[in-house]
Design a protein around this motif. Structure first.
Motif, mmCIF file in Angstrom:
data_model
loop_
_atom_site.group_PDB
_atom_site.id
_atom_site.type_symbol
_atom_site.label_atom_id
_atom_site.label_comp_id
_atom_site.label_asym_id
_atom_site.label_seq_id
_atom_site.Cartn_x
_atom_site.Cartn_y
_atom_site.Cartn_z
ATOM 1 N N LYS A 172 -2.840 10.596 -2.128
ATOM 2 C CA LYS A 172 -2.927 9.912 -3.418
ATOM 3 C C LYS A 172 -2.960 8.392 -3.276
ATOM 4 O O LYS A 172 -3.711 7.721 -3.958
ATOM 5 C CB LYS A 172 -1.744 10.325 -4.311
ATOM 6 C CG LYS A 172 -1.766 11.788 -4.694
ATOM 7 C CD LYS A 172 -0.536 12.158 -5.511
ATOM 8 C CE LYS A 172 -0.495 13.631 -5.816
ATOM 9 N NZ LYS A 172 -0.075 14.453 -4.700
ATOM 10 N N ILE A 173 -2.117 7.858 -2.399
ATOM 11 C CA ILE A 173 -2.030 6.406 -2.193
ATOM 12 C C ILE A 173 -2.494 6.097 -0.772
ATOM 13 O O ILE A 173 -1.887 6.563 0.200
ATOM 14 C CB ILE A 173 -0.584 5.890 -2.387
ATOM 15 C CG1 ILE A 173 -0.027 6.294 -3.752
ATOM 16 C CG2 ILE A 173 -0.521 4.383 -2.145
ATOM 17 C CD1 ILE A 173 -0.674 5.612 -4.934
ATOM 18 N N GLN A 174 -3.549 5.310 -0.651
ATOM 19 C CA GLN A 174 -4.056 4.980 0.671
ATOM 20 C C GLN A 174 -3.411 3.713 1.228
ATOM 21 O O GLN A 174 -3.172 3.609 2.421
ATOM 22 C CB GLN A 174 -5.580 4.821 0.647
ATOM 23 C CG GLN A 174 -6.317 6.147 0.575
ATOM 24 C CD GLN A 174 -6.196 6.820 -0.784
ATOM 25 O OE1 GLN A 174 -6.566 6.250 -1.803
ATOM 26 N NE2 GLN A 174 -5.673 8.037 -0.821
ATOM 27 N N SER A 175 -3.116 2.730 0.356
ATOM 28 C CA SER A 175 -2.471 1.515 0.849
ATOM 29 C C SER A 175 -1.925 0.691 -0.305
ATOM 30 O O SER A 175 -2.320 0.853 -1.462
ATOM 31 C CB SER A 175 -3.458 0.664 1.655
ATOM 32 O OG SER A 175 -4.468 0.131 0.810
ATOM 33 N N CYS A 176 -1.011 -0.206 0.051
ATOM 34 C CA CYS A 176 -0.497 -1.219 -0.853
ATOM 35 C C CYS A 176 -0.401 -2.500 -0.027
ATOM 36 O O CYS A 176 0.399 -2.577 0.906
ATOM 37 C CB CYS A 176 0.868 -0.834 -1.409
ATOM 38 S SG CYS A 176 1.552 -2.108 -2.499
ATOM 39 N N ASP A 177 -1.258 -3.445 -0.349
ATOM 40 C CA ASP A 177 -1.326 -4.680 0.420
ATOM 41 C C ASP A 177 -0.745 -5.839 -0.367
ATOM 42 O O ASP A 177 -0.949 -5.950 -1.578
ATOM 43 C CB ASP A 177 -2.784 -4.996 0.783
ATOM 44 C CG ASP A 177 -3.402 -3.907 1.644
ATOM 45 O OD1 ASP A 177 -2.747 -3.480 2.612
ATOM 46 O OD2 ASP A 177 -4.529 -3.482 1.340
ATOM 47 N N VAL B 258 4.744 3.625 0.558
ATOM 48 C CA VAL B 258 4.472 4.755 -0.334
ATOM 49 C C VAL B 258 3.346 5.620 0.225
ATOM 50 O O VAL B 258 3.387 6.845 0.130
ATOM 51 C CB VAL B 258 4.157 4.283 -1.775
ATOM 52 C CG1 VAL B 258 3.696 5.443 -2.648
ATOM 53 C CG2 VAL B 258 5.380 3.612 -2.390
ATOM 54 N N SER B 259 2.368 5.007 0.850
ATOM 55 C CA SER B 259 1.229 5.772 1.372
ATOM 56 C C SER B 259 1.652 6.774 2.451
ATOM 57 O O SER B 259 0.983 7.786 2.639
ATOM 58 C CB SER B 259 0.145 4.838 1.909
ATOM 59 O OG SER B 259 0.644 4.073 2.992
ATOM 60 N N THR B 260 2.769 6.531 3.136
ATOM 61 C CA THR B 260 3.221 7.493 4.145
ATOM 62 C C THR B 260 3.844 8.725 3.491
ATOM 63 O O THR B 260 3.897 9.784 4.108
ATOM 64 C CB THR B 260 4.235 6.874 5.125
ATOM 65 O OG1 THR B 260 5.388 6.458 4.398
ATOM 66 C CG2 THR B 260 3.641 5.704 5.875
ATOM 67 N N THR B 261 4.317 8.595 2.253
ATOM 68 C CA THR B 261 4.932 9.732 1.567
ATOM 69 C C THR B 261 3.921 10.552 0.773
ATOM 70 O O THR B 261 4.174 11.709 0.481
ATOM 71 C CB THR B 261 6.054 9.261 0.617
ATOM 72 O OG1 THR B 261 5.491 8.459 -0.414
ATOM 73 C CG2 THR B 261 7.123 8.489 1.353
ATOM 74 N N THR B 262 2.798 9.946 0.426
ATOM 75 C CA THR B 262 1.790 10.629 -0.393
ATOM 76 C C THR B 262 0.389 10.111 -0.040
ATOM 77 O O THR B 262 -0.304 9.549 -0.882
ATOM 78 C CB THR B 262 2.130 10.488 -1.895
ATOM 79 O OG1 THR B 262 1.188 11.213 -2.654
ATOM 80 C CG2 THR B 262 2.227 9.053 -2.356
ATOM 81 N N PRO B 263 -0.041 10.291 1.224
ATOM 82 C CA PRO B 263 -1.303 9.682 1.687
ATOM 83 C C PRO B 263 -2.562 10.183 0.997
ATOM 84 O O PRO B 263 -3.555 9.461 0.936
ATOM 85 C CB PRO B 263 -1.325 10.021 3.183
ATOM 86 C CG PRO B 263 -0.435 11.214 3.326
ATOM 87 C CD PRO B 263 0.611 11.078 2.261
#
Length: 152
Positions: free
Chosen positions: A38-43, A31-36
């Motif tokens: 707003k979303i920095q990461s999902c671990d 998701v972070s690649t589509t909206t960096p």
């Protein structure tokens, strides 16, 4: 004593509901690649992406502030394209006793809708309802849609 509430938004998604469900359920770390912005990461903290009982941690920017949310994947229904996520820790837990997010893809008359439902209980009566967070989710959904439409 806090207040309980439920907020729902349904957003048309022109890039295909299957695409959205697969991304948020099985590949949330993309998701972070589509909206960096707003979303920095999902671990992944425990388990596997796309598996009930797994724990993931989001780093995101909301209202100009960097925040985190640790979520438990409570339920997944592949046939109905539903995922339920319960907040365990993070910035939202400073305001809410409970916070459950349900994301459901529904198709009506050939139109895919991403429906997001927040069910919550505030810690105190003076805590605002998470309307800006629902708007944030809508913005992310549109960013994902635009990203996938540009690739097509």
């Amino acid at each position: 004593m806090g207040l309980t509430g439920k907020l729902v938004a349904a957003i048309e998604f022109r890039a295909g509901g299957d695409v959205f469900h697969d991304l948020v359920t099985h590949k949330p770390h993309h998701v972070s690649t589509t909206t960096p912005e707003k979303i920095q990461s999902c671990d992944l903290l425990e388990g596997e992406f796309g598996k009930v009982g797994s724990v993931i941690c989001w780093r995101y920017t909301h209202e100009g502030k960097e925040k985190t949310a640790k979520q438990l994947i409570q339920a997944i229904d592949e046939e109905k394209k539903i995922i339920k996520l319960k907040i365990l820790e993070g910035d939202l837990m400073k305001l809410y006793k409970d916070f459950l997010t349900t994301i459901h893809i529904d198709t009506k008359d050939g139109i895919d809708l991403v429906t997001c439902t927040f069910e919550y209980e505030t810690l105190h009566d003076d805590v605002e309802h998470p309307i800006s967070l629902l708007s944030f989710f809508i913005d992310i959904t549109k960013d994902i849609e635009n990203h996938h439409l540009q690739k097509a």
